[in-house]
Enzyme design. Sequence first.
Site, PDB file in Angstrom:
ATOM      1  N   CYS A  13       0.775  -1.195  -0.044  1.00 22.60           N
ATOM      2  CA  CYS A  13       0.142  -0.040  -0.001  1.00 22.60           C
ATOM      3  C   CYS A  13       0.836   1.413   0.002  1.00 22.60           C
ATOM      4  CB  CYS A  13      -0.914   0.140   1.154  1.00 22.60           C
ATOM      5  SG  CYS A  13      -2.054  -1.376   1.334  1.00 22.60           S
ATOM      6  N   GLY A  39       0.513  -0.257  -4.905  1.00 22.12           N
ATOM      7  CA  GLY A  39      -0.582  -0.825  -5.019  1.00 22.12           C
ATOM      8  C   GLY A  39      -1.595  -0.404  -5.999  1.00 22.12           C
ATOM      9  N   ASN A 113      -0.500   1.279   5.750  1.00 22.09           N
ATOM     10  CA  ASN A 113       0.560   0.432   4.784  1.00 22.09           C
ATOM     11  C   ASN A 113       1.268  -0.518   5.920  1.00 22.09           C
ATOM     12  OD1 ASN A 113       2.729  -0.197   3.111  1.00 22.09           O
ATOM     13  ND2 ASN A 113       3.965   1.443   3.665  1.00 22.09           N
ATOM     14  N   GLY A 114       1.541  -1.645   5.563  1.00 26.29           N
ATOM     15  CA  GLY A 114       2.195  -2.600   6.411  1.00 26.29           C
ATOM     16  C   GLY A 114       1.471  -3.734   6.723  1.00 26.29           C
ATOM     17  N   TYR A 255      14.065  -2.510  -3.664  1.00 26.35           N
ATOM     18  CA  TYR A 255      13.006  -2.681  -4.952  1.00 26.35           C
ATOM     19  C   TYR A 255      11.867  -1.648  -4.790  1.00 26.35           C
ATOM     20  CZ  TYR A 255       9.188  -4.895  -7.662  1.00 26.35           C
ATOM     21  OH  TYR A 255       8.242  -5.009  -8.521  1.00 26.35           O
ATOM     22  N   SER A 296      12.968  -2.205 -12.573  1.00 23.00           N
ATOM     23  CA  SER A 296      13.639  -2.348 -11.235  1.00 23.00           C
ATOM     24  C   SER A 296      15.100  -2.559 -11.434  1.00 23.00           C
ATOM     25  CB  SER A 296      12.819  -3.340 -10.593  1.00 23.00           C
ATOM     26  OG  SER A 296      12.909  -4.618 -11.256  1.00 23.00           O
TER      27      SER A 296
END
Length: 479
Positions: A13, A39, A113-114, A255, A296
């Site tokens: 998120c 997200g 978030n988490g 990343y 990435s």
Amino acid sequence: MSDNQSDEPREECGVFGVYGVDEAQLHIHRGLFSLQHRGQEGAGIVISDGEKIRSAKGLGLVNEVFNSETLGRLKGHIGIGHTRYSTTGSTRIQNVQPLVVECVDGLWAVAHNGNLVNASKIRRMYQDSGAIFQTSTDSEVLVHLLADPLFRSRPQRVARALGELSGAFAFLVMTKDCLIAARDPNGFRPLSIGRLGDGYVFASETCALSQVGAEYMRDVCPGEMVIVDAAGMRCSRFTDEGEHASAQCIFEVVYFARPDSCVFGKNAHMARVKYGMRLAEEYPVEADIVIPVPDSGNSAALGFSRGSGIPLDFGYIRNHYVGRTFIMPQQDARATGVDMKLSVLPEVVRGKRVVVVDDSIVRGTTMQHRIKRLRDVGASEVHVRVSCPAIRNPCYYGIDFPTQEELIAGLDRPIDEIRESIGADSLGYLSLDGLFIPFDGRKQDFCSACFTGNYPTSTEHICGKEELESRVSELQLNL
Ligand code: SF4
């Protein structure tokens, strides 16, 4: 089995909040665009004009959920927004945040978030005493803690509620006249504060602050709660300093963070260039070109090229329009090896000894196909360099890796076996020491459990992605 069938790790998120800025909804909308990489399953915005709270949310990308008409209905100067990728709970509208609930003293909105490692335990405790949950997310337990008569009398109420949580969280909590930002005591997930005119902005990543023209002030500290209301901004702690070890997620640096974000005080692009340079030192190879797995692997490939003196080229081209919107049945994708995201440039790799640089390898299936395609168009050798150590363990703090059995390096699989399985001529992973080079070697400040298996919190009550979901289905079946 995790829902993450892809060979790329997934983030859960992004959160974005604004206090004291006119047309807050427009800033949040722009901020969420900048956090879209964190997200893509759903997005939501909640706004207050000081009197009324209004919200809009939906499944899909930010630009699919919001249009000028929706935003026109969300006028105010305080607000929070959220982009969701589910690490706990399925993809359904009830799980899209911010969650808005009515307590005895008014409306509260929450964006998270988490991943809370003790959510399952807290949820069971409230359910046992008769509480009803509307979602299958771990985040909803904070709402129940806030509504708990035990924790009333703001702001201590929020502090006490936050103190009950364990695991990873960057929370934005809002009432009609107040915004609160809090980061878990281990500091797993990033959360930054910016200044915009006379107002304040909070964001999961600094790239979103820049997007709205806010000036970066500082990060919310682990275990800190920042409150903004008519009296201004003030800070307090909800846990004692030093009570929890610092465990910032190093994978954010490897990343997740956008290259133009500063995460835990360092620019992500510059850190990744350093990883690539270090990889060139640790695993030198004789080759003709270095190619990144875009996007990435771009920064680390640049670093590898600089460190090794081998020229950088673009052997893979990314199709930026393939993402959430193109869903190929997994069996089909696996059987055919079709890679809709990347195509190979034969003119660049034919007859060459190629070094492929990627940020990580999760299941290994995609890397295997990508290497084969380089050989199919005539690459004479394919060497793989990975800008983090081998991922051997799942993450319980919000990154959706598959199980240990599904990870290509899980169960302590030897590197040479991994090399053989992906079909590379050589394979080199960045060392654990190399991972902390951008942070002057301060390993002790970071979580690296997916590489080492040393989890910084208890994993006793870990809540899996499907766990709360399956309970909802179970209850439905039992009706
Ligand atoms: S286990 Fe890995 S991905 Fe998860 S928080 Fe720790 S470093 Fe980050």
